[in-house]
Every structure is written in structure tokens, then in C-alpha cells.
Design a protein around this motif. Structure first.
Motif, PDB file in Angstrom:
ATOM      1  N   LEU A  49       0.821  -1.207   0.000  1.00 49.06           N
ATOM      2  CA  LEU A  49       0.000   0.000   0.000  1.00 49.06           C
ATOM      3  C   LEU A  49       0.853   1.255   0.000  1.00 49.06           C
ATOM      4  CD1 LEU A  49      -2.806  -0.901   2.578  1.00 49.06           C
ATOM      5  CD2 LEU A  49      -2.902  -1.064   0.090  1.00 49.06           C
ATOM      6  N   LEU A  50       1.993   1.195   0.659  1.00 52.22           N
ATOM      7  CA  LEU A  50       2.853   2.382   0.723  1.00 52.22           C
ATOM      8  C   LEU A  50       3.386   2.732  -0.658  1.00 52.22           C
ATOM      9  CD1 LEU A  50       4.767   1.614   4.046  1.00 52.22           C
ATOM     10  CD2 LEU A  50       2.590   2.827   3.700  1.00 52.22           C
ATOM     11  N   ARG A  51       3.593   1.728  -1.503  1.00 53.49           N
ATOM     12  CA  ARG A  51       4.017   1.995  -2.878  1.00 53.49           C
ATOM     13  C   ARG A  51       2.935   2.761  -3.634  1.00 53.49           C
ATOM     14  NH1 ARG A  51       6.610  -3.802  -4.934  1.00 53.49           N
ATOM     15  NH2 ARG A  51       8.104  -4.079  -3.208  1.00 53.49           N
ATOM     16  N   LEU A  52       1.673   2.418  -3.378  1.00 49.24           N
ATOM     17  CA  LEU A  52       0.581   3.109  -4.051  1.00 49.24           C
ATOM     18  C   LEU A  52       0.525   4.571  -3.629  1.00 49.24           C
ATOM     19  CD1 LEU A  52      -2.210   0.392  -3.857  1.00 49.24           C
ATOM     20  CD2 LEU A  52      -0.778   0.989  -5.811  1.00 49.24           C
ATOM     21  N   GLY A  53       0.774   4.828  -2.366  1.00 51.52           N
ATOM     22  CA  GLY A  53       0.828   6.209  -1.905  1.00 51.52           C
ATOM     23  C   GLY A  53       1.903   7.009  -2.610  1.00 51.52           C
ATOM     24  N   ARG A  54       3.025   6.365  -2.886  1.00 53.70           N
ATOM     25  CA  ARG A  54       4.141   7.069  -3.523  1.00 53.70           C
ATOM     26  C   ARG A  54       3.866   7.390  -4.993  1.00 53.70           C
ATOM     27  NH1 ARG A  54       7.306   3.653  -0.056  1.00 53.70           N
ATOM     28  NH2 ARG A  54       7.574   2.074  -1.680  1.00 53.70           N
ATOM     29  N   VAL A  55       2.959   6.626  -5.647  1.00 51.54           N
ATOM     30  CA  VAL A  55       2.642   6.944  -7.038  1.00 51.54           C
ATOM     31  C   VAL A  55       1.436   7.868  -7.150  1.00 51.54           C
ATOM     32  CG1 VAL A  55       3.625   4.774  -7.851  1.00 51.54           C
ATOM     33  CG2 VAL A  55       1.157   4.906  -7.409  1.00 51.54           C
ATOM     34  N   GLY A  56       0.964   8.377  -6.029  1.00 48.36           N
ATOM     35  CA  GLY A  56      -0.045   9.426  -6.062  1.00 48.36           C
ATOM     36  C   GLY A  56      -1.480   8.992  -5.935  1.00 48.36           C
ATOM     37  N   LEU A  57      -1.750   7.718  -5.619  1.00 45.98           N
ATOM     38  CA  LEU A  57      -3.125   7.271  -5.465  1.00 45.98           C
ATOM     39  C   LEU A  57      -3.630   7.558  -4.044  1.00 45.98           C
ATOM     40  CD1 LEU A  57      -3.040   3.897  -7.407  1.00 45.98           C
ATOM     41  CD2 LEU A  57      -4.638   5.770  -7.836  1.00 45.98           C
ATOM     42  N   PRO A  58      -4.745   8.278  -3.909  1.00 39.60           N
ATOM     43  CA  PRO A  58      -5.317   8.492  -2.572  1.00 39.60           C
ATOM     44  C   PRO A  58      -5.700   7.162  -1.925  1.00 39.60           C
ATOM     45  CG  PRO A  58      -6.269  10.010  -4.163  1.00 39.60           C
ATOM     46  CD  PRO A  58      -5.488   8.998  -4.949  1.00 39.60           C
ATOM     47  N   VAL A  75      -9.815  12.379  -1.270  1.00 41.21           N
ATOM     48  CA  VAL A  75      -9.476  12.850  -2.608  1.00 41.21           C
ATOM     49  C   VAL A  75      -9.248  14.362  -2.608  1.00 41.21           C
ATOM     50  CG1 VAL A  75     -10.364  13.145  -4.965  1.00 41.21           C
ATOM     51  CG2 VAL A  75     -10.644  10.955  -3.783  1.00 41.21           C
ATOM     52  N   GLN A  76     -10.105  15.085  -1.897  1.00 42.80           N
ATOM     53  CA  GLN A  76      -9.965  16.539  -1.829  1.00 42.80           C
ATOM     54  C   GLN A  76      -8.662  16.932  -1.139  1.00 42.80           C
ATOM     55  OE1 GLN A  76     -13.049  18.517   0.407  1.00 42.80           O
ATOM     56  NE2 GLN A  76     -12.656  20.482  -0.561  1.00 42.80           N
ATOM     57  N   GLN A  77      -8.335  16.243  -0.045  1.00 40.53           N
ATOM     58  CA  GLN A  77      -7.082  16.538   0.656  1.00 40.53           C
ATOM     59  C   GLN A  77      -5.883  16.241  -0.230  1.00 40.53           C
ATOM     60  OE1 GLN A  77      -7.292  14.164   4.225  1.00 40.53           O
ATOM     61  NE2 GLN A  77      -9.113  15.219   4.968  1.00 40.53           N
ATOM     62  N   ARG A  78      -5.947  15.134  -0.966  1.00 44.99           N
ATOM     63  CA  ARG A  78      -4.831  14.773  -1.838  1.00 44.99           C
ATOM     64  C   ARG A  78      -4.665  15.804  -2.947  1.00 44.99           C
ATOM     65  NH1 ARG A  78      -0.668  10.839  -1.463  1.00 44.99           N
ATOM     66  NH2 ARG A  78       0.391  10.982  -3.458  1.00 44.99           N
ATOM     67  N   ASN A  79      -5.781  16.208  -3.546  1.00 44.39           N
ATOM     68  CA  ASN A  79      -5.710  17.187  -4.624  1.00 44.39           C
ATOM     69  C   ASN A  79      -5.236  18.535  -4.117  1.00 44.39           C
ATOM     70  OD1 ASN A  79      -6.619  15.269  -6.425  1.00 44.39           O
ATOM     71  ND2 ASN A  79      -8.761  15.926  -6.351  1.00 44.39           N
ATOM     72  N   GLY A  80      -5.645  18.865  -2.881  1.00 43.37           N
ATOM     73  CA  GLY A  80      -5.234  20.135  -2.320  1.00 43.37           C
ATOM     74  C   GLY A  80      -3.768  20.206  -1.981  1.00 43.37           C
ATOM     75  N   SER A  81      -3.164  19.021  -1.742  1.00 43.27           N
ATOM     76  CA  SER A  81      -1.743  18.995  -1.361  1.00 43.27           C
ATOM     77  C   SER A  81      -0.828  18.896  -2.572  1.00 43.27           C
ATOM     78  CB  SER A  81      -1.472  17.810  -0.425  1.00 43.27           C
ATOM     79  OG  SER A  81      -1.676  16.582  -1.094  1.00 43.27           O
ATOM     80  N   CYS A  82      -1.419  18.680  -3.773  1.00 52.62           N
ATOM     81  CA  CYS A  82      -0.599  18.526  -4.989  1.00 52.62           C
ATOM     82  C   CYS A  82      -0.265  19.872  -5.609  1.00 52.62           C
ATOM     83  CB  CYS A  82      -1.335  17.660  -5.997  1.00 52.62           C
ATOM     84  SG  CYS A  82      -1.535  15.956  -5.440  1.00 52.62           S
TER      85      CYS A  82
END
Length: 418
Positions: free
Chosen positions: A134-143, A411-418
């Protein structure tokens, strides 16, 4: 809320036994019916999904393991031709050295698959694996979101305490070694979902996560399937669900209570589950001499399970600990009066709509069961109260809507941090 594309991950999803498969089936269906697109990724056993009800918005993508723990051949040694890659080799090596590999190896397979399809999904929801992949998925940008029904460290603790020997305790420590991984991954997940306030507190205590990162979303029951009976209940019938021989499920306590009741009255215990042929439950039935009073059934689809609950005068959840308890609310939905232990989240789930007893105390349990069996008026009142509580609090549609709201926030938090 705009429709989301959801990858729902489950390392094993037994359809009719154990909470994970039930959770995946109903959550995926209700999310799809709310207009989202859901792709379930699962290892064996695969879930029984309601694909036909969802107009193409729900699909299943198998991520096969080596299926080392299949019911008909557990701890099997696969043939050389079955090995496909290094993950398979890791799975077998971990089993051969006494560990349980599936949460890790499933997460690695899921990470490999989803990294190639990162643009296909808005959010990834892991159901209880908490593997390093799962940590790999976080690193490629998936919420990411993960559900933890309860920390498996609780199971580990209860099993080690009940172990009869030093060798068995050492074996269990190795088997549950994956819980260290789960704690590390949980602490790095941006958002966790759990099913009760009790489980949230356990996650903070056992995994060291921040309470602010945990959202409580209770699970549900299909109140159109699980309904009060249309036929008379069977006198003396008690129903329980037990998906394993684990001491934490309290099966031995229940059997001792039924043995006591059987000396005083005609009683029939129907257990939904298949005990191991030489396991603790089967041996307890023989030792207590209650084979004529106990019946086991397995693989029941929801309508048959609902019919069974509705046929009982009393349902029982004797567990020493539960993070929630789907069988408890299934029984309550059938207006079947419930006796449950005070273990874990059960008081939170049952409220004042059932009889609560001391965990691990067969005399207390026998007394509560006997008292209810003798009091038809109280059974009727508790059953009606339980049905109302489920209708007000525990439906799959409400659970899916709350879960989708968590996705939207992530999703909103992830988009806001990008």
C-alpha cells in the motif's frame, strides 16, 4: 458528490463466513448503486458480488494467490509449475517458516497491478490487509483509505494467552508476525476507517495511530432480507455464528453454557460455521457430551441465514472480543432477542436491546439464556427493540454513503496537497 472510481482491495473475501467477505459484498454493491464505479481486487476465496444489480458499475478482478489455506487442503505445498514470480516464492517461504503471508503478498500484487493503472481510479480502499505494498501506491499518487475492522493484535493476544504450551505460544508469535507490518502501515495511512468507537480506541492503543486519522463508520445489514419471522419460532432453539475455532470467539464458553442448559431443559444450539474436525470446538462437543444438542451448518446464503435467525427463540454472540459483530445485528434485524458478551464493541452495538453477560463466563451465559427462554414477553420486547435499533442505525446504504464521504474528503485533501 461526483461519482468516484474506486479500487476496493480485499486479500481474502470468504462469501458467507467471516466479516470481510460480507463487508466487501455489501459495500461494493451499495457504492455502485449510489452511482460510483467499483472494481474489487481480491485473492482467494473470492467474494460473492452482486454484479447483476449494479448496471456494469461493479466488477471483480481476481489477484490469485497460491491459495495455501484452502478449506480442502490447508497448508498445502504447491507444485513447481504453480510458481509465477518472486511474490509466490515469498508466500510459500513465509508459510514454511510458520508465518502468515497473505496480507503482505496480496498488497504487493495489488500494488503491482494498480501502479500500471493509476489513472483508472480516484481512490484505493484497502480492506484489512495493511501490507507494505500500500505504501508503494501512496508514492505513485493514489489516494488511500484503509478499513481496519479491529487490530489483529487483539486476536494475537487472546490466542497466546490461551495457548497450552511454550511451543504453541512461540508458534503463534511467528504466525501473527504480520501484525507488526500492519501497525507500521496503519501509522502511515492518511485515513483509516473502523467500525466502532471500541475498535478506534484499540487502534490508537495497539497500532499507535492518531485518533484524528480514524473515522468510525458502522457496518450494516440488509433489513429487507433479515426480517422478523412469518412462522412460529422453534422452541428451545439458540443460534450462534462462529467462523473459526479461535478462543476469542467464545465457542467453548457457549458449549459449556449449553451443556448446563441441556441438563435442565430441551435445547438445540445451531452454530453457523464449520469446526475443524480435530479442533477445539469439535473436541469440546465430545467432551461435554452434547452432540445431540448441537448442530453445525455452513455456507448459508443470506436468505437461509435470515430464516435460521428468525426461527430461533434466542441468538447469542459469546465472543471474548468483537470489533463490531455482523451476526449480532443480523439477529436483531430478525427481531430475535440477543444475548451477547460485553467484549469489545458488543455493548456499543447492542445497546439496551439485548442481554449482556461477562465474557468467558459460561455460568453467566447459561443463566441469561435460560432466563430468556423462560420469558416469552421479554423475548418479544427485546426482539422488537433490536429490530428498531438496526433500522435506525445499521443499514448497508447508510454505511456506503458515509464511506463515500470519507473517500471524497481523502481525494480533496490529496488534490489540495498537490
Amino acid at each position: 458528490m461526483r461519482p468516484l472510481r474506486i479500487a476496493l482491495l480485499s486479500y481474502r473475501s470468504k462469501p458467507h463466513c467471516g466479516g470481510q467477505g460480507v463487508y466487501v459484498r455489501h459495500l461494493s454493491r451499495e457504492l455502485a448503486l449510489l452511482g460510483h464505479t467499483v472494481e474489487v481486487f481480491s485473492g482467494q476465496p473470492y467474494p460473492d458480488l452482486d454484479l447483476d444489480a449494479c448496471d456494469g458499475r461493479l466488477t471483480l478482478t481476481p489477484l490469485p494467490s497460491l491459495d495455501l489455506y484452502r478449506d480442502d487442503d490447508p497448508f498445502r505445498t504447491p507444485a513447481l509449475r504453480e510458481f509465477r514470480d518472486g511474490i509466490d516464492a515469498l508466500e510459500v517461504a513465509t508459510m514454511w517458516t510458520g508465518g502468515f503471508p497473505e496480507p503482505l503478498t496480496f498488497s504487493l500484487r495489488a500494488a503491482r497491478e494498480l501502479a500500471l493503472r493509476r489513472d483508472d481510479f480516484d481512490v484505493v480502499h484497502d480492506n484489512q490487509s495493511l501490507g507494505y505494498g500500500l505504501l508503494r501506491l501512496g508514492r505513485v499518487g493514489l489516494p488511500l483509505v484503509a478499513t481496519v475492522h479491529h487490530p489483529i493484535t487483539v486476536d494475537r493476544r487472546h490466542e497466546i494467552e490461551a495457548a497450552p504450551s511454550v511451543v504453541r505460544r512461540l508458534s503463534l508469535r511467528r504466525w501473527y508476525g504480520f501484525t507488526r507490518m500492519q501497525a507500521r502501515v496503519a501509522r502511515r495511512m492518511p485515513t483509516l476507517i473502523t467500525v466502532s468507537e471500541s475498535s478506534a480506541a484499540d487502534l490508537v492503543a495497539d497500532f499507535g495511530v492518531r485518533r484524528a486519522d480514524v473515522r468510525v463508520v458502522p457496518v450494516g445489514v440488509d433489513i429487507e432480507v433479515f426480517q422478523p419471522p412469518t412462522l412460529p419460532r422453534v422452541p428451545g432453539r439458540i443460534v450462534a455464528v462462529s467462523s473459526s475455532d479461535s478462543p476469542m470467539k467464545g465457542a467453548r464458553v457457549l458449549l459449556e453454557a449449553v451443556a448446563k442448559l441441556a441438563t435442565e431443559r430441551d435445547v438445540e444450539l445451531v452454530v453457523v460455521g464449520r469446526p475443524k474436525a480435530d479442533g477445539l470446538v469439535a473436541r469440546a462437543v465430545d467432551e461435554l457430551g452434547i452432540a445431540d444438542s448441537v448442530r453445525f451448518v455452513a455456507g448459508l446464503p443470506d436468505p437461509a441465514l435470515a430464516e435460521l435467525f428468525a426461527s430461533a427463540e434466542v441468538a447469542v454472540v459469546p465472543s471474548l472480543y468483537e470489533g463490531f459483530s455482523i451476526p449480532a445485528i443480523e439477529a436483531m434485524a430478525c427481531a430475535t432477542p440477543l444475548v451477547a458478551s460485553r467484549g469489545g464493541a458488543l455493548p456499543e452495538v447492542v445497546g439496551d436491546c439485548g442481554v449482556l453477560v461477562e465474557p468467558g463466563n459460561p455460568s453467566d451465559l447459561a443463566g441469561a439464556l435460560g432466563s430468556l427462554l423462560d420469558d416469552a414477553t421479554r423475548r418479544t420486547a427485546l426482539g422488537a427493540a433490536g429490530r428498531r435499533r438496526v433500522q435506525e442505525r445499521f443499514t448497508w446504504r447508510a454505511m456506503a454513503a458515509q464511506t463515500a464521504a470519507v473517500y471524497a474528503d481523502v481525494v480533496q485533501q490529496r488534490n489540495g496537497s498537490c
